[in-house]
Scaffold this motif. Structure first.
Motif, mmCIF file in Angstrom:
data_model
loop_
_atom_site.group_PDB
_atom_site.id
_atom_site.type_symbol
_atom_site.label_atom_id
_atom_site.label_comp_id
_atom_site.label_asym_id
_atom_site.label_seq_id
_atom_site.Cartn_x
_atom_site.Cartn_y
_atom_site.Cartn_z
ATOM 1 N N LYS A 123 0.810 -1.216 0.000
ATOM 2 C CA LYS A 123 0.000 0.000 0.000
ATOM 3 C C LYS A 123 0.845 1.268 0.000
ATOM 4 N N ASP B 11 -5.870 -1.537 -11.919
ATOM 5 C CA ASP B 11 -7.146 -1.703 -11.222
ATOM 6 C C ASP B 11 -6.969 -2.551 -9.961
ATOM 7 N N LYS C 44 -5.220 -0.450 -7.211
ATOM 8 C CA LYS C 44 -6.051 0.628 -6.659
ATOM 9 C C LYS C 44 -7.299 0.102 -5.952
ATOM 10 N N LYS C 45 -7.931 -0.898 -6.530
ATOM 11 C CA LYS C 45 -9.208 -1.368 -5.973
ATOM 12 C C LYS C 45 -9.030 -2.467 -4.927
ATOM 13 N N ASP C 46 -8.220 -3.465 -5.245
ATOM 14 C CA ASP C 46 -8.059 -4.594 -4.320
ATOM 15 C C ASP C 46 -7.055 -4.306 -3.208
ATOM 16 N N LYS C 47 -5.963 -3.643 -3.553
ATOM 17 C CA LYS C 47 -4.917 -3.393 -2.566
ATOM 18 C C LYS C 47 -4.996 -1.996 -1.952
ATOM 19 N N LYS C 48 -5.940 -1.186 -2.422
ATOM 20 C CA LYS C 48 -6.186 0.148 -1.854
ATOM 21 C C LYS C 48 -4.960 1.061 -1.938
ATOM 22 N N PRO D 229 -3.193 4.233 -3.139
ATOM 23 C CA PRO D 229 -3.657 5.527 -3.657
ATOM 24 C C PRO D 229 -3.295 5.704 -5.125
#
Length: 361
Positions: free
Chosen positions: A212, A230, A233-237, A239
């Motif tokens: 992260k 994707d 950004k979406k699964d591992k959050k 930024p």
């Protein structure tokens, strides 16, 4: 506005059987114009069989290397006019028409930072990724980097000699992981292309990567870029500001119908478009449903800059000074640049009766 300059080739060297490294010398009087940031690219213009061809190739150098040359890597494409010329006919001391460096595939560094940078590259996508990774290690002595690099086989690994030397040079601060998609490896983790699933396996293996908190440089096939960006950004959050990527070609749009409907929804109007190029103003009429602003300017023989015409590079970037436009695609400008009024004119259609664009940005 950027123009083309004639630069002499001082290196034409095969990197693999299907790629060539080409370096052009930057004379002292052009040093300021050709200052660059890591991850940027050069536009080349040449005449082949009586036709003007333009291509963009990423710079292999890092600014901190302080070279008086700029080097690009050109992979031979099947039927490629320019890549074929570079690989099969280009010779030393040849003069090439080159535009000063462009592009925004980079981030800022500070010598006090303690960070981890992760390069994710496939094939010729290594060039801008490696430029970024090198600069991070030069600029931030307490930061580290990983490079996950996928190719068909080890014989197809581009820039391998340089990469292996960098591993030694940075003495443990750079870890390189080669993946192969068409040959067996003793460890199955290192087989296959880079994907969200493969990246998950690699993160499980290399647990010292703070997923992260790391910054990522991604370049390769468009489906690879989209998939892992994707995922991060979406699964591992992670930024979005830490997930940087560069498209070489426009990705296949899954929502072409939606894009088409969006274009159909704009008003059918006649617009007076004015463009500023090298402090000169040029005006022309353009229907919002007709060709793009760039195509109309080219049809009128205006000296507008362009290269890919697919929304991938920033060569035709301009600032909207008056009126509004509709931009069909954008794979090059950042969200911040769009918010500040920058557009890719190869993708723009006027949506107000008066539009003014400034190319001198």
């Amino acid at each position: 506005m950027n123009s083309f300059y004639k630069l002499k080739t001082v290196k034409v060297q095969k990197d693999t059987s299907e790629a060539v490294s080409v370096a052009v010398e930057i004379p002292e009087e052009l040093k300021d114009k050709f200052r660059f940031k890591q991850g940027q690219y050069l536009n080349f213009r040449m005449m082949i069989n009586g036709n003007e061809e333009r291509r963009s190739y990423s710079i292999c150098n890092a600014p901190s290397e302080k070279s008086n040359t700029l080097e690009v890597l050109v992979k031979l494409l099947e039927g490629g006019k320019v890549s074929g010329y570079f690989n099969e006919h280009l010779h030393m001391d040849e003069l090439l028409e080159v535009m000063p460096p462009m592009g925004g595939f980079n981030t800022s560094y500070h010598p006090t930072n303690v960070k981890t940078y992760v390069g994710l590259a496939a094939g010729s996508g290594i060039t801008p990724v490696l430029s970024n990774i090198k600069e991070s290690l030069y600029q931030e002595p307490d930061s580290n980097a990983y490079l996950f690099y996928s190719n068909r086989s080890m014989d197809h690994v581009l820039r391998k000699t340089e990469i292996d030397k960098l591993v030694e040079q940075f003495n443990g601060r750079l870890k390189v992981v080669y993946l192969v998609s068409r040959e067996k490896h003793a460890d199955p983790v290192f087989e296959g292309r880079i994907s969200a699933e493969k990246l998950e396996q690699l993160f499980e293996r290399y647990t010292d990567i703070d997923v992260k908190e790391s910054t990522y440089f991604i370049c390769g096939p468009s489906e690879m870029i989209k998939g892992i960006a994707d995922y991060l950004k979406k699964d591992k959050k992670v930024p979005a500001i830490q997930v940087l990527f560069e498209y070489f070609t426009a990705p296949d749009e899954e929502n072409t119908e939606e894009m088409s409907d969006e274009f159909k929804a704009i008003a059918n109007i006649e617009s007076m478009v004015t463009v500023i190029i090298d402090d000169d103003e040029y005006s022309f009429h353009l229907n919002s449903k007709k060709e793009s602003i760039l195509d109309k300017a080219l049809k009128d023989n205006l000296p507008v800059p362009f290269a890919c015409k697919g929304g991938v590079c920033c060569t035709c970037k301009a600032e909207v000074l008056e009126g509004e436009v509709f931009m069909e695609k954008n794979y090059a400008l950042t969200e911040d640049e769009v918010a500040r009024g920058y557009v890719l004119t190869c993708q723009c259609h006027p949506t107000t009766n008066v539009v003014m664009l400034n190319y001198d940005v």
